[in-house]
Design a protein around this motif. Sequence first.
Motif, PDB file in Angstrom:
ATOM      1  N   ARG A   1       1.185  12.175 -12.897  1.00 12.44           N
ATOM      2  CA  ARG A   1       1.892  12.776 -14.278  1.00 12.44           C
ATOM      3  C   ARG A   1       1.122  12.551 -15.424  1.00 12.44           C
ATOM      4  NH1 ARG A   1       4.006  14.228 -17.952  1.00 12.44           N
ATOM      5  NH2 ARG A   1       6.138  14.586 -18.397  1.00 12.44           N
ATOM      6  N   PHE A   2       0.643  11.399 -15.678  1.00  9.55           N
ATOM      7  CA  PHE A   2      -0.067  10.920 -16.732  1.00  9.55           C
ATOM      8  C   PHE A   2      -1.324  11.779 -17.067  1.00  9.55           C
ATOM      9  CE2 PHE A   2      -3.074   8.455 -19.174  1.00  9.55           C
ATOM     10  CZ  PHE A   2      -2.384   8.305 -20.527  1.00  9.55           C
ATOM     11  N   GLY A   3      -1.986  12.098 -16.016  1.00 14.62           N
ATOM     12  CA  GLY A   3      -3.213  12.909 -15.955  1.00 14.62           C
ATOM     13  C   GLY A   3      -3.006  14.331 -16.003  1.00 14.62           C
ATOM     14  N   GLY A   4      -2.091  14.801 -15.420  1.00 13.55           N
ATOM     15  CA  GLY A   4      -1.957  16.333 -15.006  1.00 13.55           C
ATOM     16  C   GLY A   4      -0.648  16.699 -15.819  1.00 13.55           C
TER      17      GLY A   4
ATOM     18  N   GLY B   1       1.637  17.678 -12.763  1.00 17.07           N
ATOM     19  CA  GLY B   1       0.292  16.793 -11.927  1.00 17.07           C
ATOM     20  C   GLY B   1       0.943  16.181 -10.638  1.00 17.07           C
ATOM     21  N   VAL B   2       2.342  15.836 -10.554  1.00 18.64           N
ATOM     22  CA  VAL B   2       3.089  15.421  -9.371  1.00 18.64           C
ATOM     23  C   VAL B   2       2.908  16.303  -8.450  1.00 18.64           C
ATOM     24  CG1 VAL B   2       4.727  14.023  -8.627  1.00 18.64           C
ATOM     25  CG2 VAL B   2       4.098  13.456 -10.956  1.00 18.64           C
ATOM     26  N   ARG B   3       3.346  17.394  -8.708  1.00 22.52           N
ATOM     27  CA  ARG B   3       3.582  18.353  -7.567  1.00 22.52           C
ATOM     28  C   ARG B   3       2.263  18.621  -6.942  1.00 22.52           C
ATOM     29  NH1 ARG B   3       3.142  23.557  -7.695  1.00 22.52           N
ATOM     30  NH2 ARG B   3       2.986  23.836 -10.005  1.00 22.52           N
ATOM     31  N   VAL B   4       1.391  19.030  -7.786  1.00 20.43           N
ATOM     32  CA  VAL B   4       0.004  19.224  -7.343  1.00 20.43           C
ATOM     33  C   VAL B   4      -0.759  18.330  -6.466  1.00 20.43           C
ATOM     34  CG1 VAL B   4      -2.315  19.847  -7.772  1.00 20.43           C
ATOM     35  CG2 VAL B   4      -0.259  21.118  -9.140  1.00 20.43           C
ATOM     36  N   MET B   5      -0.458  16.995  -6.925  1.00 19.81           N
ATOM     37  CA  MET B   5      -0.960  16.058  -6.103  1.00 19.81           C
ATOM     38  C   MET B   5      -0.247  15.846  -4.789  1.00 19.81           C
ATOM     39  SD  MET B   5      -0.276  12.497  -5.346  1.00 19.81           S
ATOM     40  CE  MET B   5       1.046  12.035  -6.513  1.00 19.81           C
ATOM     41  N   ARG B   6       1.121  15.931  -4.697  1.00 16.73           N
ATOM     42  CA  ARG B   6       1.851  15.686  -3.598  1.00 16.73           C
ATOM     43  C   ARG B   6       1.288  17.125  -2.495  1.00 16.73           C
ATOM     44  NH1 ARG B   6       7.397  14.109  -5.943  1.00 16.73           N
ATOM     45  NH2 ARG B   6       7.138  11.876  -6.140  1.00 16.73           N
ATOM     46  N   GLU B   7       0.855  18.224  -2.887  1.00 11.17           N
ATOM     47  CA  GLU B   7       0.504  19.151  -2.247  1.00 11.17           C
ATOM     48  C   GLU B   7      -1.005  19.076  -1.406  1.00 11.17           C
ATOM     49  OE1 GLU B   7       0.559  22.761  -4.524  1.00 11.17           O
ATOM     50  OE2 GLU B   7       2.669  22.814  -4.535  1.00 11.17           O
TER      51      GLU B   7
ATOM     52  N   CYS C   1       0.856  -1.081   0.139  1.00  9.99           N
ATOM     53  CA  CYS C   1       0.022  -0.053  -0.125  1.00  9.99           C
ATOM     54  C   CYS C   1       0.999   1.303   0.053  1.00  9.99           C
ATOM     55  CB  CYS C   1      -0.907  -0.042   1.299  1.00  9.99           C
ATOM     56  SG  CYS C   1      -2.329  -0.950   1.178  1.00  9.99           S
ATOM     57  N   LEU C   2       1.993   1.285   0.817  1.00 11.80           N
ATOM     58  CA  LEU C   2       2.923   2.541   0.751  1.00 11.80           C
ATOM     59  C   LEU C   2       3.544   2.503  -0.422  1.00 11.80           C
ATOM     60  CD1 LEU C   2       4.173   4.593   2.453  1.00 11.80           C
ATOM     61  CD2 LEU C   2       5.834   2.956   3.440  1.00 11.80           C
ATOM     62  N   ALA C   3       4.053   1.481  -0.886  1.00  8.35           N
ATOM     63  CA  ALA C   3       4.595   1.671  -2.403  1.00  8.35           C
ATOM     64  C   ALA C   3       3.758   2.029  -3.512  1.00  8.35           C
ATOM     65  CB  ALA C   3       5.251   0.205  -2.992  1.00  8.35           C
ATOM     66  N   TYR C   4       2.743   1.606  -3.471  1.00  9.69           N
ATOM     67  CA  TYR C   4       1.511   2.003  -4.426  1.00  9.69           C
ATOM     68  C   TYR C   4       1.410   3.564  -4.295  1.00  9.69           C
ATOM     69  CZ  TYR C   4      -2.555   1.589  -7.486  1.00  9.69           C
ATOM     70  OH  TYR C   4      -3.628   1.627  -8.347  1.00  9.69           O
ATOM     71  N   ALA C   5       1.053   3.954  -2.930  1.00 16.35           N
ATOM     72  CA  ALA C   5       0.737   5.470  -2.988  1.00 16.35           C
ATOM     73  C   ALA C   5       1.861   6.295  -3.296  1.00 16.35           C
ATOM     74  CB  ALA C   5       0.473   5.697  -1.444  1.00 16.35           C
ATOM     75  N   LEU C   6       3.323   5.630  -2.988  1.00 16.29           N
ATOM     76  CA  LEU C   6       4.505   6.431  -3.432  1.00 16.29           C
ATOM     77  C   LEU C   6       4.933   6.410  -4.839  1.00 16.29           C
ATOM     78  CD1 LEU C   6       6.541   5.758  -0.254  1.00 16.29           C
ATOM     79  CD2 LEU C   6       5.429   7.841  -0.633  1.00 16.29           C
ATOM     80  N   ILE C   7       4.577   5.496  -5.405  1.00 15.82           N
ATOM     81  CA  ILE C   7       4.968   5.186  -6.846  1.00 15.82           C
ATOM     82  C   ILE C   7       3.796   5.289  -7.850  1.00 15.82           C
ATOM     83  CG2 ILE C   7       5.963   3.600  -8.535  1.00 15.82           C
ATOM     84  CD1 ILE C   7       7.521   2.222  -6.167  1.00 15.82           C
ATOM     85  N   ALA C   8       2.794   4.426  -7.721  1.00 16.61           N
ATOM     86  CA  ALA C   8       1.656   4.512  -8.596  1.00 16.61           C
ATOM     87  C   ALA C   8       0.933   6.004  -8.688  1.00 16.61           C
ATOM     88  CB  ALA C   8       0.778   3.346  -8.327  1.00 16.61           C
TER      89      ALA C   8
END
Length: 416
Positions: A236-239, A243-249, A223-230
């Motif tokens: 990134r693919f969607g945004g 995308g990655v920066r906004v998602m992490r915020e 679960c942790l790996a999925y949250a950190l990688i997937a």
Amino acid sequence: MRKSYLRTYGLLGAMLAAIVLGCLFGALWPGAVCLEPLGTIFINLMFCIVVPLVFCSLAGSVANMHSPKRAGKIMGVTLAVFVITGLIAGALMLLVVRIYPPVLTAWTDAAAGTVDDPTPLSTLIVNFFTVGDFASLLSRKAMLPLIVFSLLFGFGVNLSGGPETLTAKWLSDMTNCLLKVVSLISYYAPIAFFGFFASLVATYGAQITASYGRAMIAYYPLCLAYALIAFPLYARFGGGTQGVRVMREHIFRPAVTALGTCSSVATIPTNLEAAQDSGVPHDVADLVIPLGATMHMDGSCFSCVLKVSFLFGVFGIPFSDPGTYVKVLLVAVFSSVAMSGIPGGGYIGEYIICSLFFPDHMAVAYPIAVTIGNLVDPPATMINSAGDYVVTFLVSRYVEGKNWLSRRKIEKNEQE
């Protein structure tokens, strides 16, 4: 700057600290189970607000759309994404249990249990879409029928005049008001999370470290790996590049809320806030997130595969046939996308798993599957709920175009 930082992350930090303190308190004092009501109060408050919020947000989103075709497109893309991410999650867990089997030695003293009479398929189909009367819709136990009714009501309003009708404006205004109520309830969250996790650790700590420990070692890190990688890959693919920066915020709020409530439904308000702050189009978020709370369960795909492989090991049955893997994946996706939306769907899904794979061992297999489901519930809910927020990025890409996030940021800057 400091006040802005505290306003943004102060409550989140308090919730995380409460979770850590609750876990320590529960590990040191077995009597911490008495603190469970602290968490139950918060969950009940969220459940009370969720039913009207889901109705108003879904119906209002469809009602205020200028094009019903857009609503259909959003729903079609959303369901396709749910199935694809579910298949990916199930395949990942299959790989993990092949490398690290949860049970190495067959159990010879598994306690027998009881199994309720199976629910007929016709009843399952009826319960999937409807309830017996309108009053039954006013319950979180009928979330999928409520969603179906909300969508139908929204399309009815849209066909009657859409955004120009008083009903559409009322639905939009009610959604905003209900979100403000959620903000007020959130101030109680740190106390609730402390009590919930103290009780959880005090109740399941010994069991987690005993016979089910190996299964948890396989499940929790995945679960942790999925949250950190997937999740970043999906963002990134969607945004795009942002995308990655906004998602992490913004993902920590729904993730922590899901951990604290163990409910995808109770996380809907926080997910809607995170999506709004991320620039996700309102109609996309208002459709994807409520649907995702009942039909997008990547964490449940993980647990379905884990339960099957665990039971194969318990009964000493080899878990190596490719045909079995395909069957497991199909059942995992079906149980996460379809069965999770039916009242009592989790237990019905576990019954289907056991009846398909272990028809001669139902009395033993069923209670074991239910126990595993309870033990993996917190991280599974986190993956399910936080994943709903991430999916809004993927759906937005196919509805708005691949540069939707950049355009939204530009529009926001121009408005400011």
